[in-house]
Design a protein around this motif. Sequence first.
Motif, PDB file in Angstrom:
ATOM      1  N   VAL A 130       1.181  -1.045  -0.185  1.00  0.00           N
ATOM      2  CA  VAL A 130       0.010  -0.007   0.403  1.00  0.00           C
ATOM      3  C   VAL A 130       0.985   1.130  -0.401  1.00  0.00           C
ATOM      4  O   VAL A 130       1.978   1.661   1.456  1.00  0.00           O
ATOM      5  N   ARG A 131       0.988   2.447  -1.357  1.00  0.00           N
ATOM      6  CA  ARG A 131       1.870   3.341  -0.955  1.00  0.00           C
ATOM      7  C   ARG A 131       0.964   3.858  -2.215  1.00  0.00           C
ATOM      8  O   ARG A 131      -0.315   4.039  -2.571  1.00  0.00           O
ATOM      9  N   GLN A 132       1.152   5.600  -2.278  1.00  0.00           N
ATOM     10  CA  GLN A 132       0.892   6.685  -2.453  1.00  0.00           C
ATOM     11  C   GLN A 132       1.353   7.585  -3.651  1.00  0.00           C
ATOM     12  O   GLN A 132       1.365   8.462  -4.185  1.00  0.00           O
ATOM     13  N   SER A 133       3.026   7.061  -3.977  1.00  0.00           N
ATOM     14  CA  SER A 133       3.842   7.325  -4.434  1.00  0.00           C
ATOM     15  C   SER A 133       4.477   6.351  -5.512  1.00  0.00           C
ATOM     16  O   SER A 133       4.388   5.096  -4.952  1.00  0.00           O
ATOM     17  N   GLU A 134       4.807   6.829  -6.488  1.00  0.00           N
ATOM     18  CA  GLU A 134       5.819   5.749  -7.695  1.00  0.00           C
ATOM     19  C   GLU A 134       7.320   5.871  -6.726  1.00  0.00           C
ATOM     20  O   GLU A 134       7.925   6.539  -6.814  1.00  0.00           O
ATOM     21  N   PHE A 135       7.748   4.808  -7.074  1.00  0.00           N
ATOM     22  CA  PHE A 135       9.358   4.026  -6.612  1.00  0.00           C
ATOM     23  C   PHE A 135       9.888   3.317  -7.788  1.00  0.00           C
ATOM     24  O   PHE A 135       9.140   2.651  -7.909  1.00  0.00           O
ATOM     25  N   ARG A 136      10.933   4.460  -8.417  1.00  0.00           N
ATOM     26  CA  ARG A 136      12.016   2.782  -9.460  1.00  0.00           C
ATOM     27  C   ARG A 136      12.036   1.531  -8.246  1.00  0.00           C
ATOM     28  O   ARG A 136      12.183   0.613  -8.691  1.00  0.00           O
ATOM     29  N   THR A 137      11.956   1.669  -6.843  1.00  0.00           N
ATOM     30  CA  THR A 137      12.085   0.264  -6.257  1.00  0.00           C
ATOM     31  C   THR A 137      11.319  -0.738  -6.914  1.00  0.00           C
ATOM     32  O   THR A 137      11.591  -2.231  -7.420  1.00  0.00           O
ATOM     33  N   PHE A 138      10.097  -0.399  -6.741  1.00  0.00           N
ATOM     34  CA  PHE A 138       8.735  -1.458  -7.340  1.00  0.00           C
ATOM     35  C   PHE A 138       8.851  -1.343  -8.823  1.00  0.00           C
ATOM     36  O   PHE A 138       8.853  -2.234  -9.401  1.00  0.00           O
ATOM     37  N   ALA A 139       9.587   0.078  -9.888  1.00  0.00           N
ATOM     38  CA  ALA A 139       9.743  -0.687 -10.876  1.00  0.00           C
ATOM     39  C   ALA A 139      10.477  -1.382 -11.658  1.00  0.00           C
ATOM     40  O   ALA A 139      10.316  -3.013 -12.435  1.00  0.00           O
ATOM     41  N   GLU A 140      11.744  -1.590  -9.875  1.00  0.00           N
ATOM     42  CA  GLU A 140      12.855  -2.450 -10.797  1.00  0.00           C
ATOM     43  C   GLU A 140      12.764  -3.971 -10.362  1.00  0.00           C
ATOM     44  O   GLU A 140      12.947  -4.606 -11.160  1.00  0.00           O
ATOM     45  N   ALA A 141      11.519  -4.012  -9.397  1.00  0.00           N
ATOM     46  CA  ALA A 141      11.323  -5.552  -9.047  1.00  0.00           C
ATOM     47  C   ALA A 141       9.568  -5.972  -9.364  1.00  0.00           C
ATOM     48  O   ALA A 141      10.299  -7.612 -10.113  1.00  0.00           O
ATOM     49  N   GLU A 142       9.291  -5.119 -10.383  1.00  0.00           N
ATOM     50  CA  GLU A 142       9.126  -5.752 -11.559  1.00  0.00           C
ATOM     51  C   GLU A 142       9.351  -6.620 -12.711  1.00  0.00           C
ATOM     52  O   GLU A 142       8.779  -7.355 -13.127  1.00  0.00           O
ATOM     53  N   LYS A 143      10.274  -5.346 -13.002  1.00  0.00           N
ATOM     54  CA  LYS A 143      10.740  -5.667 -13.978  1.00  0.00           C
ATOM     55  C   LYS A 143      11.511  -7.127 -13.544  1.00  0.00           C
ATOM     56  O   LYS A 143      12.051  -8.542 -14.569  1.00  0.00           O
ATOM     57  N   ARG A 144      12.153  -7.488 -12.613  1.00  0.00           N
ATOM     58  CA  ARG A 144      13.277  -8.819 -11.820  1.00  0.00           C
ATOM     59  C   ARG A 144      11.679  -9.587 -12.056  1.00  0.00           C
ATOM     60  O   ARG A 144      12.141 -11.201 -12.568  1.00  0.00           O
ATOM     61  N   LEU A 145      10.899  -9.313 -11.455  1.00  0.00           N
ATOM     62  CA  LEU A 145       9.410 -10.762 -11.700  1.00  0.00           C
ATOM     63  C   LEU A 145       9.504 -11.420 -12.834  1.00  0.00           C
ATOM     64  O   LEU A 145       8.835 -12.597 -13.302  1.00  0.00           O
ATOM     65  N   GLN A 146       9.193 -10.038 -13.993  1.00  0.00           N
ATOM     66  CA  GLN A 146       9.678 -10.632 -15.466  1.00  0.00           C
ATOM     67  C   GLN A 146      10.147 -11.332 -15.833  1.00  0.00           C
ATOM     68  O   GLN A 146      10.074 -12.418 -16.800  1.00  0.00           O
TER      69      GLN A 146
END
Length: 312
Positions: A106-122
């Motif tokens: 649950v978050r209120q802002s965009e973070f590069r951390t989550f974009a990188e995590a999604e990239k690793r996930l894919q």
Amino acid sequence: MITIYLKQYNKIVRNPDLKIFDELGYDDILWIDLLNASIKEQKEVENFMEINLQTRQQVEEIETSSKYSETENAIFSNADFFVHSPDGITVEPVSFVISEGVLITVRQSEFRTFAEAEKRLQINSRGYTTGYHLFVSILEIRIDADADAVEAVSKQIATLSKEIGAQDRVSQNEIRHINTLQETTMMMREVIFDRQRILKSERFPNDIYPRLQLMIRDVNSIVSHADFSFERLDFLRETALGLINLELNNTTKIFTMASVFFMPATLIASIYGMNFHMMPELDWRYGYPAAILLMALVSFLCYRFFKHRKWL
């Protein structure tokens, strides 16, 4: 906005549709990401997972029990993430919940951390069998970002130290810069130190513990580096205050020497400014030039005396 990451066909599939909860079970879902989610979306997640998500106020609390807690079926963790803004570095809280092997963020802002995590996930979906594995991966990315932030502040401190060391006076902007860096370093240390509580949990799968041990060492190293940066800033602050005191002492010395330098001449001028009729020099035709000459001579002798004593 809600994004649901599903385990399908040996890969991870994104799905933003809430109706998917009526068709799937816990084993089919890896990650539920709530970004500025509406109340309806949060209620749907709570009903499906049978948990209560924390409010914004609960997430921002600083008590240890609020930062990390465990129940029989879930782990609740609140972590602060660094946000770079024109005013400097601020923190934004993010809430993590792991229940039934599903990670909920649950978050209120965009973070590069989550974009990188999604990239690793894919790229490597098979490496993320549970929400615990994804959670640890997010923490790994975040710790690397924390290290970069601490290193960036350290470089600013080194640059500022060289600037102050190369000059004889310190400006107000440099003092403010030191104060800002001190506040930033303290904030970073507190944020990074909170990571240790999460990493020491015993609820993670056994295959994750080697990664946790490495992350704990990294966090300890970052905390030590942040402590060193704060001590360096404290020393730099003392140096700046010392330069200010020296500058103030030099200014005071100049005014003191100037007052002493003109004191004999002032005394002579005061005596001959009395205008008593019994003064023998009052009617002397050379009295005025003689008084001027005497004041100049006394001032010259004072100047030579001060130079001899190396006071000037």
